[in-house]
Motif scaffolding. Structure first.
Motif, PDB file in Angstrom:
ATOM      1  N   GLU A 193       1.056  -1.646   0.005  1.00 31.12           N
ATOM      2  CA  GLU A 193       0.293  -0.101  -0.194  1.00 31.12           C
ATOM      3  C   GLU A 193       0.534   1.490   0.527  1.00 31.12           C
ATOM      4  O   GLU A 193       1.067   1.968  -0.628  1.00 31.12           O
ATOM      5  CB  GLU A 193      -0.791  -0.357   1.394  1.00 31.12           C
ATOM      6  CG  GLU A 193      -1.899  -1.544   0.957  1.00 31.12           C
ATOM      7  CD  GLU A 193      -3.058  -0.626   0.309  1.00 31.12           C
ATOM      8  OE1 GLU A 193      -3.671   0.887  -0.202  1.00 31.12           O
ATOM      9  OE2 GLU A 193      -3.186  -1.858  -0.715  1.00 31.12           O
ATOM     10  N   GLY A 194       2.040   1.382   0.549  1.00 27.54           N
ATOM     11  CA  GLY A 194       2.621   2.777   0.823  1.00 27.54           C
ATOM     12  C   GLY A 194       2.900   2.572  -0.559  1.00 27.54           C
ATOM     13  O   GLY A 194       3.821   3.453  -1.030  1.00 27.54           O
ATOM     14  N   ALA A 238      -3.832 -11.233   8.073  1.00 25.07           N
ATOM     15  CA  ALA A 238      -2.978 -11.185   7.689  1.00 25.07           C
ATOM     16  C   ALA A 238      -2.174 -10.258   6.260  1.00 25.07           C
ATOM     17  O   ALA A 238      -2.498  -8.691   6.765  1.00 25.07           O
ATOM     18  CB  ALA A 238      -1.455 -11.758   7.980  1.00 25.07           C
ATOM     19  N   VAL A 239      -3.482 -10.335   5.353  1.00 17.41           N
ATOM     20  CA  VAL A 239      -3.247 -10.193   4.125  1.00 17.41           C
ATOM     21  C   VAL A 239      -3.918  -8.458   4.092  1.00 17.41           C
ATOM     22  O   VAL A 239      -3.453  -7.244   4.066  1.00 17.41           O
ATOM     23  CB  VAL A 239      -3.266 -10.828   2.887  1.00 17.41           C
ATOM     24  CG1 VAL A 239      -3.662 -10.360   1.579  1.00 17.41           C
ATOM     25  CG2 VAL A 239      -2.283 -11.789   2.715  1.00 17.41           C
ATOM     26  N   ALA A 240      -5.030  -9.331   4.413  1.00 23.50           N
ATOM     27  CA  ALA A 240      -5.643  -7.975   4.672  1.00 23.50           C
ATOM     28  C   ALA A 240      -5.793  -7.090   6.081  1.00 23.50           C
ATOM     29  O   ALA A 240      -6.304  -5.484   5.410  1.00 23.50           O
ATOM     30  CB  ALA A 240      -7.547  -9.012   4.956  1.00 23.50           C
ATOM     31  N   ALA A 241      -5.573  -7.179   7.185  1.00 21.63           N
ATOM     32  CA  ALA A 241      -5.473  -6.356   8.007  1.00 21.63           C
ATOM     33  C   ALA A 241      -3.602  -5.540   7.366  1.00 21.63           C
ATOM     34  O   ALA A 241      -3.950  -3.967   7.658  1.00 21.63           O
ATOM     35  CB  ALA A 241      -5.237  -7.444   9.524  1.00 21.63           C
ATOM     36  N   THR A 251      -4.264  -1.660   6.904  1.00 24.41           N
ATOM     37  CA  THR A 251      -3.747  -0.780   8.181  1.00 24.41           C
ATOM     38  C   THR A 251      -2.857   0.117   6.997  1.00 24.41           C
ATOM     39  O   THR A 251      -2.809   1.376   7.475  1.00 24.41           O
ATOM     40  CB  THR A 251      -2.321  -1.521   8.985  1.00 24.41           C
ATOM     41  OG1 THR A 251      -3.351  -2.185   9.755  1.00 24.41           O
ATOM     42  CG2 THR A 251      -1.453  -0.129   9.623  1.00 24.41           C
ATOM     43  N   GLY A 252      -2.018  -0.483   5.583  1.00 21.49           N
ATOM     44  CA  GLY A 252      -1.421   0.396   5.269  1.00 21.49           C
ATOM     45  C   GLY A 252      -1.864   1.239   4.218  1.00 21.49           C
ATOM     46  O   GLY A 252      -1.363   2.881   4.444  1.00 21.49           O
ATOM     47  N   TYR A 253      -3.607   1.266   4.238  1.00 21.84           N
ATOM     48  CA  TYR A 253      -4.071   2.434   3.222  1.00 21.84           C
ATOM     49  C   TYR A 253      -4.134   3.483   3.567  1.00 21.84           C
ATOM     50  O   TYR A 253      -4.294   4.236   3.567  1.00 21.84           O
ATOM     51  CB  TYR A 253      -5.582   1.762   3.277  1.00 21.84           C
ATOM     52  CG  TYR A 253      -6.622   2.677   2.292  1.00 21.84           C
ATOM     53  CD1 TYR A 253      -6.115   3.259   0.643  1.00 21.84           C
ATOM     54  CD2 TYR A 253      -7.590   3.745   2.871  1.00 21.84           C
ATOM     55  CE1 TYR A 253      -7.071   3.701  -0.082  1.00 21.84           C
ATOM     56  CE2 TYR A 253      -8.465   3.969   1.540  1.00 21.84           C
ATOM     57  CZ  TYR A 253      -8.164   5.027   0.968  1.00 21.84           C
ATOM     58  OH  TYR A 253      -8.663   5.559   0.003  1.00 21.84           O
TER      59      TYR A 253
END
Length: 185
Positions: free
Chosen positions: A79-80, A158-161, A165-167
């Motif tokens: 996301e970053g 873990a992928v979804a979280a 979080t990144g978003y």
């Protein structure tokens, strides 16, 4: 006329062991040779979870926690990276042109609509950097997809979280385009 031998002895339908004949007609595939089958439903377990590579197998709760942390951080990084590429693209824009044109407004008035046109050079360091970052972004996105496709609930969470979080951490800096000529309120 010759008779054709239709024997299927070399297929080993009764076992998961690989054929010893070495013929091209073997139907054993990579996952079956190791005695593992592909999971096709979501499950919550930490034993025999193959992660991306054949030798990377999770077999303990500690390994699963470590894998989930790594996957979470990979999703945050992804996301970053997306937002970072946008930021770099805006910074590297070299030629900016503004074009104004009249458009009909309410009650017979005429409004001026301005468009911003941005250009970039093909053979430039910013474009080369964008290309390298794009390749990294594509590879990471496919890794995350393949991790999700393990159907392991812990890894999927873990992928979804990590993506969420990144978003949350990075997208608030994302530029928002507001059309000042929009007349609907």
């Amino acid at each position: 006329m010759r008779s054709m031998n239709m024997s299927h002895e070399h297929h080993n339908h009764g076992t998961m062991a690989p054929s010893t004949t070495g013929s091209h007609g073997d139907h054993n595939h990579g996952d079956m040779e190791h005695g593992m089958s592909m999971q096709m439903t979501f499950y919550m377990d930490y034993k025999n979870v193959e992660l991306l590579f054949a030798g990377l197998v999770i077999n303990s709760p500690g390994e699963m926690v470590g894998a989930c942390i790594a996957v979470f951080l990979l999703a945050v990084f992804y996301e970053g990276l997306k937002i970072g590429r946008e930021f770099l693209l805006r910074r590297s824009q070299v030629s900016v042109r503004y074009n104004s044109m009249p458009v009909p407004g309410p009650n017979g008035t005429v409004l001026m609509e301005t468009h911003k046109t941005v250009g970039q050079r093909m053979f430039s360091m910013p474009h080369l950097l964008q290309t390298v970052l794009h390749v990294i972004q594509v590879v990471v996105s496919y890794f995350l997809m393949l991790i999700f496709m393990t159907y392991n609930g812990f890894l999927c969470i873990a992928v979804a979280a990590g993506a969420g979080t990144g978003y949350f951490l990075f997208s608030w800096k994302k530029a928002v385009v507001v059309d000042i000529t929009e007349h609907c309120h």
